[in-house]
Structures are given as C-alpha cells and as structure tokens.
Design a protein around this motif. Sequence first.
Motif, PDB file in Angstrom:
ATOM      1  N   VAL A 167      -3.502  -1.991 -10.685  1.00 35.13           N
ATOM      2  CA  VAL A 167      -3.524  -1.198  -9.868  1.00 35.13           C
ATOM      3  C   VAL A 167      -2.544  -2.382  -8.045  1.00 35.13           C
ATOM      4  N   ASP A 168      -1.968  -3.215  -8.480  1.00 33.98           N
ATOM      5  CA  ASP A 168      -1.689  -3.492  -7.469  1.00 33.98           C
ATOM      6  C   ASP A 168       0.227  -2.373  -7.813  1.00 33.98           C
ATOM      7  N   LEU A 169       0.495  -2.933  -8.536  1.00 33.78           N
ATOM      8  CA  LEU A 169       2.021  -1.941  -7.897  1.00 33.78           C
ATOM      9  C   LEU A 169       1.849  -0.246  -8.274  1.00 33.78           C
ATOM     10  N   CYS A 170       0.730   0.332  -9.010  1.00 32.76           N
ATOM     11  CA  CYS A 170       0.743   1.463  -8.933  1.00 32.76           C
ATOM     12  C   CYS A 170       0.532   2.308  -7.888  1.00 32.76           C
ATOM     13  N   SER A 171      -0.483   1.891  -7.097  1.00 29.53           N
ATOM     14  CA  SER A 171      -1.372   2.267  -6.305  1.00 29.53           C
ATOM     15  C   SER A 171      -0.940   2.174  -4.474  1.00 29.53           C
ATOM     16  N   PRO A 172       0.072   3.487  -4.148  1.00 29.08           N
ATOM     17  CA  PRO A 172       0.628   3.618  -2.800  1.00 29.08           C
ATOM     18  C   PRO A 172       0.093   2.766  -1.820  1.00 29.08           C
ATOM     19  N   GLN A 173      -1.294   2.565  -2.202  1.00 31.67           N
ATOM     20  CA  GLN A 173      -2.673   1.998  -0.555  1.00 31.67           C
ATOM     21  C   GLN A 173      -2.000   0.413  -0.274  1.00 31.67           C
ATOM     22  N   VAL A 174      -1.506   0.107  -1.754  1.00 32.78           N
ATOM     23  CA  VAL A 174      -0.553  -0.805  -1.651  1.00 32.78           C
ATOM     24  C   VAL A 174       0.417  -1.539  -1.158  1.00 32.78           C
ATOM     25  N   LYS A 175       0.327  -1.907  -0.162  1.00 32.64           N
ATOM     26  CA  LYS A 175       2.086  -2.403   0.655  1.00 32.64           C
ATOM     27  C   LYS A 175       2.773  -3.186   0.254  1.00 32.64           C
ATOM     28  N   ASN A 176       2.010  -4.593   0.799  1.00 31.11           N
ATOM     29  CA  ASN A 176       2.598  -6.103  -0.158  1.00 31.11           C
ATOM     30  C   ASN A 176       2.685  -6.208  -2.260  1.00 31.11           C
ATOM     31  N   LYS A 177       3.234  -5.263  -2.927  1.00 33.60           N
ATOM     32  CA  LYS A 177       3.424  -5.899  -4.217  1.00 33.60           C
ATOM     33  C   LYS A 177       3.162  -6.970  -4.205  1.00 33.60           C
ATOM     34  N   MET A 178       2.906  -7.264  -5.559  1.00 31.89           N
ATOM     35  CA  MET A 178       2.552  -8.884  -6.748  1.00 31.89           C
ATOM     36  C   MET A 178       4.308  -8.941  -7.845  1.00 31.89           C
TER      37      MET A 178
END
Length: 279
Positions: free
Chosen positions: A230-241
């Motif tokens: 979810v973190d890497l594939c979601s465009p809504q998450v700006k600061n990737k893990m």
Amino acid sequence: MTNRQIMGQLLQAFQQVDERKKNENALVVFPDLKQLPPEISLSVLSHLNATDLCLAACVWEDLASDEILWQSQCRQCWGYTCAYKCSNEAGFSYRKLYMLLDEGTLTFNADPEMGLEYLLLHKLIENEPKDIAMFLHSTKKINWRNKRDYLRNRPEVLDNLVKLQNFENQFLPNALRGFFREISAPSDRGTYLHQLVEKFSERFVICNPRLGLTKDTVFVVCFSLILLSVDLCSPQVKNKMSKREFIRNTRHAAQDLDEDLAGHLYDNIYLIGHVAPQV
C-alpha cells in the motif's frame, strides 16, 4: 496425397484469401472443410471458441459437433466437474455438458447460491465442500467478487480451497500474490483478511518446512508486505517507506527473520508491485 501436402495446400489457400482481401471487389471463398481429411478439419475448428463453434455448426454440423472439440472446450474452461466421471455412459454429450456448465457459471456470477443450486440440480458438482472447492479452483469463468463473497460465507469450502494451493519452493510475496489471485482479498482490513492471511501462513509453512519459518512469523511478514505494498503503490502516500525502515520494522516484529531475506522481500514489492491489489 499425404496429410502434410493437404495441409500445405490449405495454408496456401488461406494465403490466397488474404491476398484477395486486398481487392474489395474480389469474392473471398473459404475452403470447404468437408473436402478435407477429418483430422485436418478438426484441427482447424479446434482454434474456435464455443460461440464460433456453434456458428460453424450451421455449415459443418457433423464436424463442429464432434465430441473431441467439445471435450476440449469443456476442459479449457472447467478443469473439474464430477460430470466428467460419466463421460463413458450412453447418451453423454460434451456439447450438452458445456451448455449446462456455461449456464451454471453464468447463474453463479449473478447469484452464487442460485448458481450452486443449478450445479447441484444438474449433477455438475457434489454437495461436498471439497468437490465445490475443486470446481471453483479449476473454473476460469467465475466472477472473482462473487467467488470471494461466497467463500466468505462458506468457511468449510474455503478451507478445502486453501488445501489445493501448492506454495512449495515459492518466494513468500509471490506465493501471497498467487493466493490472492485465487482467493481475492477483501477491500477492508478487518477480521476476514486476518483469517485469510492466517490460513495462507499455515499452508505456506506446510508446503515449505525446510525454510524453518513459523506460522506466526509468516503471518507477521505477510501483513508487513501488505502494508508495504500500500505504501509503495499508492500515489496518495508521498513519503515512501525506505528499505532500511522496512527491514528494521519487520525484524522488530519478527525477530527470527533474516536481514537479507527482509531486504529481498522489500525488493520484490518494489520491483513487482502489490501482493493484494484489492486491499
């Protein structure tokens, strides 16, 4: 004249048809399959789907109704049905079986319970969780949403469907993707998702005893992979893990997980993508 020579002439005729198509006024004549050896005619018809095969029966009824063709059509779409056991009985027809299976599948895709009633009524499946699971596992035309909803309400069928999965020698995130292709993940992250991941973890450990991973470790890692996806594939998450953060967080939750393995898990999600797109 040998069959090879006849096939060569047939291919040459098809090439001539393609050339004639360039001229809009030319009359295109398709070779009459009745004039060819049966094995060649059946080979040509074997490339048609069921709808086109029915249309071909309007011209070549005997050829297009051949049991070999319809047996292939059935098994391509439905790898299992208990009706296959009756194929040697008098009056059995693969063409009729295809029509029944197709109608049953369409009914299931509209209403799973009504679809199951239809399949049971026409003796296409047995009223046993294992038999239903085998049918769902091998059927390509089942709507994934209806299949997911049905399995959510039939845990005994779900258990048997999980047992049909073979994750031997598969990398964990790839196995998890395959699992969610077979049993679609729910859109919410509630109890049912936990149940699915728990069943997958148990099955993965059974299929890969040499890895030395416990069921609890696999369970934790699976949820880490879902959250990372979810973190890497979601465009809504700006600061990737970052990879370092994933390794630290995952090893903190699953202390027996090797650091190199955790790094490879991150790379897999980063390069291939989400393990459960529906979540």
